[in-house]
Design a protein around this motif. Structure first.
Motif, PDB file in Angstrom:
ATOM      1  N   ILE A 146     -36.053  24.675 -17.498  1.00 52.78           N
ATOM      2  CA  ILE A 146     -37.076  24.844 -18.536  1.00 52.78           C
ATOM      3  C   ILE A 146     -36.596  25.886 -19.538  1.00 52.78           C
ATOM      4  O   ILE A 146     -36.025  26.904 -19.161  1.00 52.78           O
ATOM      5  N   GLY A 147     -36.853  25.632 -20.815  1.00 54.33           N
ATOM      6  CA  GLY A 147     -36.643  26.629 -21.857  1.00 54.33           C
ATOM      7  C   GLY A 147     -37.936  26.814 -22.630  1.00 54.33           C
ATOM      8  O   GLY A 147     -38.713  25.869 -22.780  1.00 54.33           O
ATOM      9  N   ILE A 148     -38.203  28.025 -23.106  1.00 53.91           N
ATOM     10  CA  ILE A 148     -39.407  28.299 -23.895  1.00 53.91           C
ATOM     11  C   ILE A 148     -38.986  29.045 -25.149  1.00 53.91           C
ATOM     12  O   ILE A 148     -38.514  30.188 -25.069  1.00 53.91           O
ATOM     13  N   TRP A 149     -39.149  28.398 -26.307  1.00 55.71           N
ATOM     14  CA  TRP A 149     -38.765  29.012 -27.572  1.00 55.71           C
ATOM     15  C   TRP A 149     -39.688  28.584 -28.693  1.00 55.71           C
ATOM     16  O   TRP A 149     -40.316  27.532 -28.626  1.00 55.71           O
ATOM     17  N   ALA A 150     -39.687  29.401 -29.736  1.00 60.51           N
ATOM     18  CA  ALA A 150     -40.276  28.994 -31.012  1.00 60.51           C
ATOM     19  C   ALA A 150     -39.119  28.491 -31.859  1.00 60.51           C
ATOM     20  O   ALA A 150     -38.355  29.277 -32.414  1.00 60.51           O
ATOM     21  N   ASP A 151     -38.952  27.200 -31.907  1.00 55.33           N
ATOM     22  CA  ASP A 151     -37.785  26.613 -32.554  1.00 55.33           C
ATOM     23  C   ASP A 151     -38.187  25.302 -33.205  1.00 55.33           C
ATOM     24  O   ASP A 151     -38.726  24.416 -32.542  1.00 55.33           O
ATOM     25  N   ALA A 152     -37.915  25.177 -34.498  1.00 53.55           N
ATOM     26  CA  ALA A 152     -38.335  23.976 -35.222  1.00 53.55           C
ATOM     27  C   ALA A 152     -37.308  22.848 -35.144  1.00 53.55           C
ATOM     28  O   ALA A 152     -37.579  21.733 -35.570  1.00 53.55           O
ATOM     29  N   ARG A 273     -42.581  25.870 -27.947  1.00 52.47           N
ATOM     30  CA  ARG A 273     -42.445  24.613 -27.224  1.00 52.47           C
ATOM     31  C   ARG A 273     -41.750  24.848 -25.889  1.00 52.47           C
ATOM     32  O   ARG A 273     -40.913  25.728 -25.762  1.00 52.47           O
ATOM     33  N   LEU A 274     -42.140  24.051 -24.917  1.00 51.82           N
ATOM     34  CA  LEU A 274     -41.456  24.025 -23.629  1.00 51.82           C
ATOM     35  C   LEU A 274     -40.391  22.934 -23.725  1.00 51.82           C
ATOM     36  O   LEU A 274     -40.684  21.803 -24.104  1.00 51.82           O
ATOM     37  N   ILE A 275     -39.146  23.266 -23.392  1.00 50.51           N
ATOM     38  CA  ILE A 275     -38.007  22.378 -23.631  1.00 50.51           C
ATOM     39  C   ILE A 275     -37.340  22.014 -22.309  1.00 50.51           C
ATOM     40  O   ILE A 275     -37.144  22.873 -21.443  1.00 50.51           O
TER      41      ILE A 275
END
Length: 305
Positions: A146-152, A273-275
């Motif tokens: 899992i990754g958690i970032w604010a990324d567009a 977003r959860l990635i």
């Protein structure tokens, strides 16, 4: 399939030879002998139709074509290695234990600590490996479940679960504000501004005045590589933090260790977003924790909405 796997091994040996510059060192790194390295490289040269190395008794020098191949193939080979490691780590769990590997930014650590803690109250058999990155991996790979970032950005290799937007604040310590009063937007040009180099949002403020919509792109005096460092700098009176995510600074605002600067202005929002990998089917272990994380996020990150 056997031939394809054999080719993959040959390209991995090719990559090691490019890195080592010596057949003997490449053989040691790959766990084989020099003759195997030589045969693999010869087979690749026959396949591509041109020489990859100039051999002598003392050295093995790559050709221009080999350098171009290596530059274009290295990201692919590295991605394959990381994916193999990711799968084997997920599958090779300790007996009766379940592992979830997470990558995120430093500012979300307090939230993750609380989320993992509440989850393990009902699932003590879970283990967690949390690692910090200042920004999503540039090569669109994810060395975690899992990754958690604010990324567009969007990647064809990843799937995304929207977590929602987090507002930002302009903050400073009370002591700093006493020495450097900021009463108007123009005052921000006369005080040190602190920023975070990993932010994906522009430093732009939107005014709430319906008659004069205000937009001002701010020039950062000092930048840090994490939200955590930005928060500490603001509390230490180094300048005005422009801008801090609400999840990182709201506790300090309530305690009075930070104060809002120009609270009538609305800063940018971070859409988190959860990635996860598309190619890796999530296990029930990962899926259960992802659902818990999403529910906790919705509860904690509402900020009065």
């Amino acid at each position: 399939m056997t031939e394809s796997l054999s080719d993959l091994r040959s390209w991995q040996i090719f990559g090691e030879l490019m890195r080592c510059g010596s057949m003997s060192r490449a053989a040691t790194a790959c766990g084989c002998d020099v003759s195997q390295v030589s045969r693999r490289i010869a087979a690749l040269e026959k396949r591509v139709g041109y020489p990859l190395f100039e051999r002598s008794t003392r050295s093995t020098l790559p050709t221009g074509e080999a350098r171009e191949l290596y530059e274009r193939l290295y990201p692919v080979l590295s991605d394959i290695d990381r994916r193999i490691e990711a799968v084997t780590a997920s599958v090779g769990m300790r007996r009766n234990r379940r592992l979830v590997r997470i990558q995120t930014v430093s500012g979300l650590l307090p939230f993750l600590v609380r989320t993992i803690g509440s989850f393990r109250m009902a699932h003590e058999e879970y283990d967690f490996d949390v690692r910090i990155l200042s920004a999503p991996p540039a090569d669109e790979t994810l060395d975690a479940d899992i990754g958690i970032w604010a990324d567009a950005r969007q990647s064809a290799f990843l799937e995304y679960r929207d977590l929602g937007a987090v507002p930002s604040r302009l903050c400073a310590s009370p002591a700093f504000m006493e020495k450097h009063p900021v009463r108007t937007i123009d005052d921000l040009d006369r005080v040190p501004l602190l920023g975070c180099s990993s932010w994906v949002c522009p430093f732009m403020l939107m005014g709430n005045d319906t008659l004069i919509p205000l937009k001002r792109r701010l020039n950062m005096t000092i930048r840090f590589d994490s939200v955590g460092a930005l928060l500490e700098a603001a509390k230490d009176g180094l300048g005005v933090a422009a801008t801090l995510p609400a999840y990182a600074c709201d506790v300090d605002l309530r305690r009075g260790t930070l104060v809002r600067v120009l609270p009538e202005l609305a800063g940018p929002t971070l859409k988190f977003r959860l990635i996860r990998h598309k190619a890796l089917t999530p296990s029930a272990t990962v899926e259960r924790f992802a659902d818990h994380l999403t529910a906790t996020w919705e509860k904690e990150m509402s900020f009065g909405k």
